[in-house]
Design a protein around this motif. Structure first.
Motif, PDB file in Angstrom:
ATOM      1  N   ALA A  48     -47.856 -27.889 -26.689  1.00 57.32           N
ATOM      2  CA  ALA A  48     -48.272 -29.253 -27.047  1.00 57.32           C
ATOM      3  C   ALA A  48     -49.756 -29.283 -27.374  1.00 57.32           C
ATOM      4  O   ALA A  48     -50.579 -28.875 -26.565  1.00 57.32           O
ATOM      5  CB  ALA A  48     -47.963 -30.203 -25.887  1.00 57.32           C
ATOM      6  N   ASN A  85     -35.154 -36.135 -27.937  1.00 54.51           N
ATOM      7  CA  ASN A  85     -35.990 -35.323 -27.054  1.00 54.51           C
ATOM      8  C   ASN A  85     -36.619 -34.164 -27.841  1.00 54.51           C
ATOM      9  O   ASN A  85     -37.809 -33.857 -27.685  1.00 54.51           O
ATOM     10  CB  ASN A  85     -35.105 -34.795 -25.920  1.00 54.51           C
ATOM     11  N   THR A 137     -38.730 -42.728 -21.315  1.00 53.72           N
ATOM     12  CA  THR A 137     -39.326 -41.426 -21.616  1.00 53.72           C
ATOM     13  C   THR A 137     -40.347 -41.098 -20.530  1.00 53.72           C
ATOM     14  O   THR A 137     -41.046 -41.986 -20.025  1.00 53.72           O
ATOM     15  CB  THR A 137     -39.988 -41.408 -23.008  1.00 53.72           C
ATOM     16  N   LEU A 138     -40.409 -39.817 -20.176  1.00 52.59           N
ATOM     17  CA  LEU A 138     -41.250 -39.381 -19.050  1.00 52.59           C
ATOM     18  C   LEU A 138     -42.255 -38.327 -19.489  1.00 52.59           C
ATOM     19  O   LEU A 138     -42.605 -37.432 -18.715  1.00 52.59           O
ATOM     20  CB  LEU A 138     -40.356 -38.817 -17.935  1.00 52.59           C
ATOM     21  N   GLY A 139     -42.709 -38.384 -20.734  1.00 56.12           N
ATOM     22  CA  GLY A 139     -43.694 -37.416 -21.224  1.00 56.12           C
ATOM     23  C   GLY A 139     -43.175 -35.997 -21.104  1.00 56.12           C
ATOM     24  O   GLY A 139     -42.016 -35.714 -21.433  1.00 56.12           O
ATOM     25  N   ALA A 140     -44.033 -35.103 -20.601  1.00 55.63           N
ATOM     26  CA  ALA A 140     -43.666 -33.681 -20.496  1.00 55.63           C
ATOM     27  C   ALA A 140     -42.548 -33.443 -19.494  1.00 55.63           C
ATOM     28  O   ALA A 140     -42.031 -32.325 -19.385  1.00 55.63           O
ATOM     29  CB  ALA A 140     -44.890 -32.864 -20.114  1.00 55.63           C
ATOM     30  N   CYS A 183     -45.477 -39.012 -29.843  1.00 47.68           N
ATOM     31  CA  CYS A 183     -44.247 -38.449 -29.246  1.00 47.68           C
ATOM     32  C   CYS A 183     -43.237 -39.546 -28.933  1.00 47.68           C
ATOM     33  O   CYS A 183     -42.042 -39.426 -29.239  1.00 47.68           O
ATOM     34  CB  CYS A 183     -44.567 -37.700 -27.957  1.00 47.68           C
ATOM     35  N   GLY A 184     -43.723 -40.610 -28.291  1.00 45.25           N
ATOM     36  CA  GLY A 184     -42.834 -41.717 -27.932  1.00 45.25           C
ATOM     37  C   GLY A 184     -42.232 -42.351 -29.182  1.00 45.25           C
ATOM     38  O   GLY A 184     -41.046 -42.692 -29.206  1.00 45.25           O
ATOM     39  N   ASN A 242     -41.710 -46.253 -21.610  1.00 49.20           N
ATOM     40  CA  ASN A 242     -42.170 -45.040 -20.939  1.00 49.20           C
ATOM     41  C   ASN A 242     -42.298 -45.377 -19.445  1.00 49.20           C
ATOM     42  O   ASN A 242     -42.041 -46.503 -19.025  1.00 49.20           O
ATOM     43  CB  ASN A 242     -43.463 -44.477 -21.553  1.00 49.20           C
ATOM     44  N   GLY A 248     -39.683 -35.176 -19.694  1.00 49.87           N
ATOM     45  CA  GLY A 248     -38.408 -35.444 -20.368  1.00 49.87           C
ATOM     46  C   GLY A 248     -38.037 -36.905 -20.416  1.00 49.87           C
ATOM     47  O   GLY A 248     -38.864 -37.744 -20.775  1.00 49.87           O
ATOM     48  N   SER A 303     -38.330 -30.318 -23.892  1.00 48.15           N
ATOM     49  CA  SER A 303     -38.248 -28.960 -24.417  1.00 48.15           C
ATOM     50  C   SER A 303     -39.621 -28.328 -24.323  1.00 48.15           C
ATOM     51  O   SER A 303     -40.610 -28.956 -24.712  1.00 48.15           O
ATOM     52  CB  SER A 303     -37.822 -28.995 -25.876  1.00 48.15           C
ATOM     53  N   GLY A 307     -39.378 -35.620 -29.992  1.00 47.96           N
ATOM     54  CA  GLY A 307     -40.584 -35.886 -29.202  1.00 47.96           C
ATOM     55  C   GLY A 307     -41.370 -34.609 -28.971  1.00 47.96           C
ATOM     56  O   GLY A 307     -42.604 -34.591 -29.097  1.00 47.96           O
ATOM     57  N   ALA A 308     -40.670 -33.530 -28.653  1.00 43.45           N
ATOM     58  CA  ALA A 308     -41.346 -32.244 -28.413  1.00 43.45           C
ATOM     59  C   ALA A 308     -41.998 -31.726 -29.695  1.00 43.45           C
ATOM     60  O   ALA A 308     -43.151 -31.272 -29.684  1.00 43.45           O
ATOM     61  CB  ALA A 308     -40.347 -31.227 -27.866  1.00 43.45           C
ATOM     62  N   PHE A 351     -39.485 -40.133 -30.604  1.00 43.26           N
ATOM     63  CA  PHE A 351     -38.290 -40.241 -29.759  1.00 43.26           C
ATOM     64  C   PHE A 351     -37.519 -41.523 -30.093  1.00 43.26           C
ATOM     65  O   PHE A 351     -36.311 -41.496 -30.380  1.00 43.26           O
ATOM     66  CB  PHE A 351     -38.730 -40.234 -28.281  1.00 43.26           C
ATOM     67  N   VAL A 374     -42.798 -26.686 -25.350  1.00 39.68           N
ATOM     68  CA  VAL A 374     -43.493 -26.415 -26.619  1.00 39.68           C
ATOM     69  C   VAL A 374     -44.971 -26.218 -26.308  1.00 39.68           C
ATOM     70  O   VAL A 374     -45.433 -26.558 -25.222  1.00 39.68           O
ATOM     71  CB  VAL A 374     -43.364 -27.590 -27.627  1.00 39.68           C
TER      72      VAL A 374
HETATM   73  P1  ADP Z   1     -45.201 -42.364 -24.955  1.00 39.71           P
HETATM   74  O1  ADP Z   1     -46.050 -41.702 -25.989  1.00 39.71           O
HETATM   75  O2  ADP Z   1     -44.517 -43.591 -25.447  1.00 39.71           O
HETATM   76  O3  ADP Z   1     -45.865 -42.534 -23.610  1.00 39.71           O
HETATM   77  P2  ADP Z   1     -43.896 -40.084 -23.752  1.00 39.71           P
HETATM   78  O4  ADP Z   1     -45.240 -39.499 -23.444  1.00 39.71           O
HETATM   79  O5  ADP Z   1     -43.024 -40.449 -22.601  1.00 39.71           O
HETATM   80  O6  ADP Z   1     -43.999 -41.328 -24.724  1.00 39.71           O
HETATM   81  O7  ADP Z   1     -43.136 -39.001 -24.670  1.00 39.71           O
HETATM   82  C1  ADP Z   1     -41.953 -39.304 -25.357  1.00 39.71           C
HETATM   83  C2  ADP Z   1     -41.056 -38.085 -25.424  1.00 39.71           C
HETATM   84  O8  ADP Z   1     -41.692 -37.040 -26.172  1.00 39.71           O
HETATM   85  C3  ADP Z   1     -40.713 -37.456 -24.076  1.00 39.71           C
HETATM   86  O9  ADP Z   1     -39.609 -38.119 -23.467  1.00 39.71           O
HETATM   87  C4  ADP Z   1     -40.372 -36.029 -24.494  1.00 39.71           C
HETATM   88  O10 ADP Z   1     -39.077 -35.993 -25.076  1.00 39.71           O
HETATM   89  C5  ADP Z   1     -41.399 -35.774 -25.614  1.00 39.71           C
HETATM   90  N1  ADP Z   1     -42.653 -35.171 -25.103  1.00 39.71           N
HETATM   91  C6  ADP Z   1     -43.800 -35.807 -24.793  1.00 39.71           C
HETATM   92  N2  ADP Z   1     -44.736 -34.932 -24.362  1.00 39.71           N
HETATM   93  C7  ADP Z   1     -44.158 -33.712 -24.407  1.00 39.71           C
HETATM   94  C8  ADP Z   1     -44.592 -32.369 -24.092  1.00 39.71           C
HETATM   95  N3  ADP Z   1     -45.827 -32.123 -23.627  1.00 39.71           N
HETATM   96  N4  ADP Z   1     -43.708 -31.338 -24.266  1.00 39.71           N
HETATM   97  C9  ADP Z   1     -42.463 -31.567 -24.724  1.00 39.71           C
HETATM   98  N5  ADP Z   1     -41.994 -32.809 -25.041  1.00 39.71           N
HETATM   99  C10 ADP Z   1     -42.815 -33.851 -24.888  1.00 39.71           C
END
Ligand code: ADP
Length: 300
Positions: free
Chosen positions: A237, A269, A213-216, A243-244, A181, A218, A233, A272-273, A247, A235
């Motif tokens: 949340a 992706n 991965t960049l959380g919300a 989520c990670g 991440n 993408g 995408s 994860g959503a 993915f 959603v």
């Molecule tokens: P980690 O939990 O390892 O820190 P991330 O927070 O980067 O992982 O989330 C992993 C993936 O999940 C993201 O790249 C994205 O595809 C999806 N995701 C995470 N948070 C959201 C969100 N709020 N809305 C939509 N997709 C999300």
């Protein structure tokens, strides 16, 4: 269904208490509620991959009280023949969540820290040349597992989470894919801006596929020598735990069945959503049908 996906990873009991405010040092507070969930990055990702349709086998270690996690893995169709439940203490996470969402977490790896080199050798002995092995950094033996898998000619995927010295001592040149991440990427590269960090890693290891991965926001990746990215995408949340793991597990499953990168990344992706719309980690891992349905709506 493609080749077997081999997961070397953690099983953790998540003990979650809800409190009004987090206790100060020396203070004792009463919990409003308490829950126990199956977890661990290894177990979560193995379930995500299996629900996505992969044939998955797993190496892990827990104690008798972790038997309910092993049953979750079996219910998802995972081969748990190499999951040992003989340890005196299962790994667990002590999680406190305060009103407003602030949390404090302590992770005790316990059984996960007692996976031996011999356990890893025996497990990988059941893999074929060219198969994909997926690991994270919650278990002992990471360096040994990378070296052994390399010797066997496997594709090695490392989700470098949590970041730590064990990850820093891995020869990234041995990996075929590194998954992080944005925080782990910054810690590994020393560069805060994801694209610049990715560039630096790509220069040092040109053959390595890297997925961030960049959380919300993408994801961004350097795969097959090309820089690609996608938006998350939209959603509703409600809980981004898992989520990670959704993915990573889905991406590993789809790449091991031979799906091209861009299609596999779009589905990861979506997974994860979808995982953000359901509470918990394992309960929120989507099925293949849910992923296909959702990515079909996102990319008509
Ligand atoms: P980690 O939990 O390892 O820190 P991330 O927070 O980067 O992982 O989330 C992993 C993936 O999940 C993201 O790249 C994205 O595809 C999806 N995701 C995470 N948070 C959201 C969100 N709020 N809305 C939509 N997709 C999300």
């Amino acid at each position: 269904m493609g080749a077997t996906l081999h997961v070397i990873g953690s099983l953790m009991i998540d003990r979650v208490v809800r409190v009004r405010v987090l206790p100060a040092p020396g203070e004792t507070v009463m919990a409003r509620s308490a829950k126990i969930h199956p977890g661990g990055k290894g177990a979560n990702q193995a379930v995500a991959a299996a629900r996505c349709g992969a044939r998955v086998r797993m190496l892990g270690r827990t104690g008798a009280e972790g038997a309910f996690i092993v049953r979750e893995l079996q219910a998802a169709g995972i081969d748990t023949g190499s999951v040992m439940s003989d340890d005196p203490m299962a790994g667990f996470a002590a999680v406190m969540v305060a009103d407003g969402g602030m949390n404090s977490i302590v992770i005790a790896p316990e059984a996960n820290g007692r996976i031996s080199g011999a356990d890893i050798d025996a497990f990988l002995g059941g893999a074929a040349h060219g198969d994909l092995v997926l690991m994270q950094n919650e278990c002992s033996g990471l360096g040994h597992a990378v070296a052994k898998a390399r010797e066997l000619g496997m594709k090695i995927w490392l989700n470098a989470a949590p970041m730590g010295d064990e990850v820093r001592s891995v020869d990234l040149g041995a990996l075929s894919c590194l998954l992080v991440n944005e925080h782990e990427l910054a810690a590994l590269s020393g560069i805060g801006e994801p694209e610049a960090a990715l560039d630096q890693l790509a220069k040092a290891w040109p053959m390595l596929d890297i997925v961030v991965t960049l959380g919300a926001a993408g994801w961004i990746a350097r795969v097959g020598g090309a820089l690609v990215r996608g938006r998350a995408s939209p959603v509703n949340a409600i809980d981004t735990v898992g989520c990670g793991d959704a993915f990573v597990g889905v991406l590993a499953a789809l790449r091991s069945e031979g799906m091209p990168w861009i299609e596999a990344l779009a589905r990861a992706n979506a997974a994860g959503a979808l995982a953000a719309t359901i509470a918990g980690a394992i309960p929120s891992m989507p099925s293949r049908d849910a992923i296909e349905g959702f990515s079909g709506r996102q990319h008509p």
